[in-house]
Design a protein around this motif. Structure first.
Motif, PDB file in Angstrom:
ATOM      1  N   UNK A 113       0.805  -1.154  -0.105  1.00  0.00           N
ATOM      2  CA  UNK A 113      -0.084   0.059   0.078  1.00  0.00           C
ATOM      3  C   UNK A 113       0.957   1.239  -0.222  1.00  0.00           C
ATOM      4  N   UNK A 114       2.014   1.278   0.809  1.00  0.00           N
ATOM      5  CA  UNK A 114       3.116   2.309   0.588  1.00  0.00           C
ATOM      6  C   UNK A 114       3.409   2.503  -0.650  1.00  0.00           C
ATOM      7  N   UNK A 115       3.801   1.446  -1.337  1.00  0.00           N
ATOM      8  CA  UNK A 115       4.263   1.673  -2.791  1.00  0.00           C
ATOM      9  C   UNK A 115       3.149   2.220  -3.743  1.00  0.00           C
TER      10      UNK A 115
ATOM     11  N   UNK B 137       3.491   5.746  -5.645  1.00  0.00           N
ATOM     12  CA  UNK B 137       3.494   5.997  -6.969  1.00  0.00           C
ATOM     13  C   UNK B 137       2.376   6.898  -7.236  1.00  0.00           C
ATOM     14  N   UNK B 138       1.348   7.039  -6.507  1.00  0.00           N
ATOM     15  CA  UNK B 138       0.287   7.937  -6.807  1.00  0.00           C
ATOM     16  C   UNK B 138       0.538   9.548  -6.590  1.00  0.00           C
ATOM     17  N   UNK B 139       1.154   9.444  -5.465  1.00  0.00           N
ATOM     18  CA  UNK B 139       1.367  10.950  -4.742  1.00  0.00           C
ATOM     19  C   UNK B 139       2.441  11.563  -5.389  1.00  0.00           C
TER      20      UNK B 139
ATOM     21  N   UNK C  29       3.962   1.202  -9.318  1.00  0.00           N
ATOM     22  CA  UNK C  29       3.422   1.802 -10.741  1.00  0.00           C
ATOM     23  C   UNK C  29       2.288   0.914 -11.206  1.00  0.00           C
ATOM     24  N   UNK C  30       2.660  -0.336 -11.229  1.00  0.00           N
ATOM     25  CA  UNK C  30       1.503  -1.260 -11.798  1.00  0.00           C
ATOM     26  C   UNK C  30       0.004  -1.001 -11.154  1.00  0.00           C
TER      27      UNK C  30
END
Length: 191
Positions: free
Chosen positions: A113-115, A119-121, A141-142
């Motif tokens: 979830x941290x990944x 990637x989103x923020x 990313x995926x």
């Protein structure tokens, strides 16, 4: 019968130092190992060169571990040394980490979830060890692109709520209540 009475009396007359329980040596050794591993992994991540170069303070094994973790989960790689250090300090204080089995089982989920959140923020930036794969790693990313397709601009908020929920279940720490206390303290101190 006199023998057991004498033994009971001699046990009751022991000084508090003699009656103290033995120190939890195994727990302290686990604390040292966890803390040392956390510091080494953190150092490996911080000193990972751009492009995954093997000039790392922890050597080629540390560089490989850091490159694999940051490549897979980006910022989520930092969750592992942080949790290991927290557990190590708890063990060194003579206590077992609370609900460690649940926390160990949720650790990969929190890293994932941290990944996604990374990637989103965050944009691709100059963060230690994240030059090649970005803040979310390849997993972030995926899954971040799938989350963005499903939720649009609200995907960062959805990922943040998921992170808070997993963190809360894993650690039993109420982040919202902590933030409210912090704000109250600032407001009262400022008034």
């Amino acid at each position: 019968m006199a023998r057991t009475t004498t033994a009971a009396v001699s046990r009751s007359r022991r000084s508090p130092i003699e009656a103290a329980e033995p120190e939890p040596v195994g727990l302290e050794l686990a604390g040292v190992a966890l803390s040392l591993g956390a510091v080494l992994l953190g150092a490996a991540i911080v000193t990972l060169g751009p492009g995954g170069s093997l000039s790392n303070v922890t050597g080629s094994i540390g560089a490989f571990a850091a490159q694999a973790l940051t490549g897979a989960v980006g910022l989520g790689a930092w969750i592992l040394p942080c949790v290991a250090l927290a557990w190590g300090i708890t063990c060194l204080r003579g206590r077992r980490p609370g609900n460690w089995l649940r926390a160990a089982l949720l650790l990969p989920l929190l890293m994932g979830v941290t990944a996604v959140l990374g990637a989103l923020i965050f944009e691709r930036g100059v963060l230690p060890g994240l030059a090649r794969s970005g803040p979310g790693g390849y997993f972030g990313l995926a899954l971040g692109s799938v989350t963005y397709s499903a939720f649009g601009k609200a995907s960062g908020l959805v990922a943040a709520v998921a992170w808070i929920a997993v963190f809360r279940v894993m650690t039993q720490i109420d982040l919202v209540q902590g933030v409210v206390r912090l704000v109250r303290g600032v407001v009262e101190h400022g008034a």
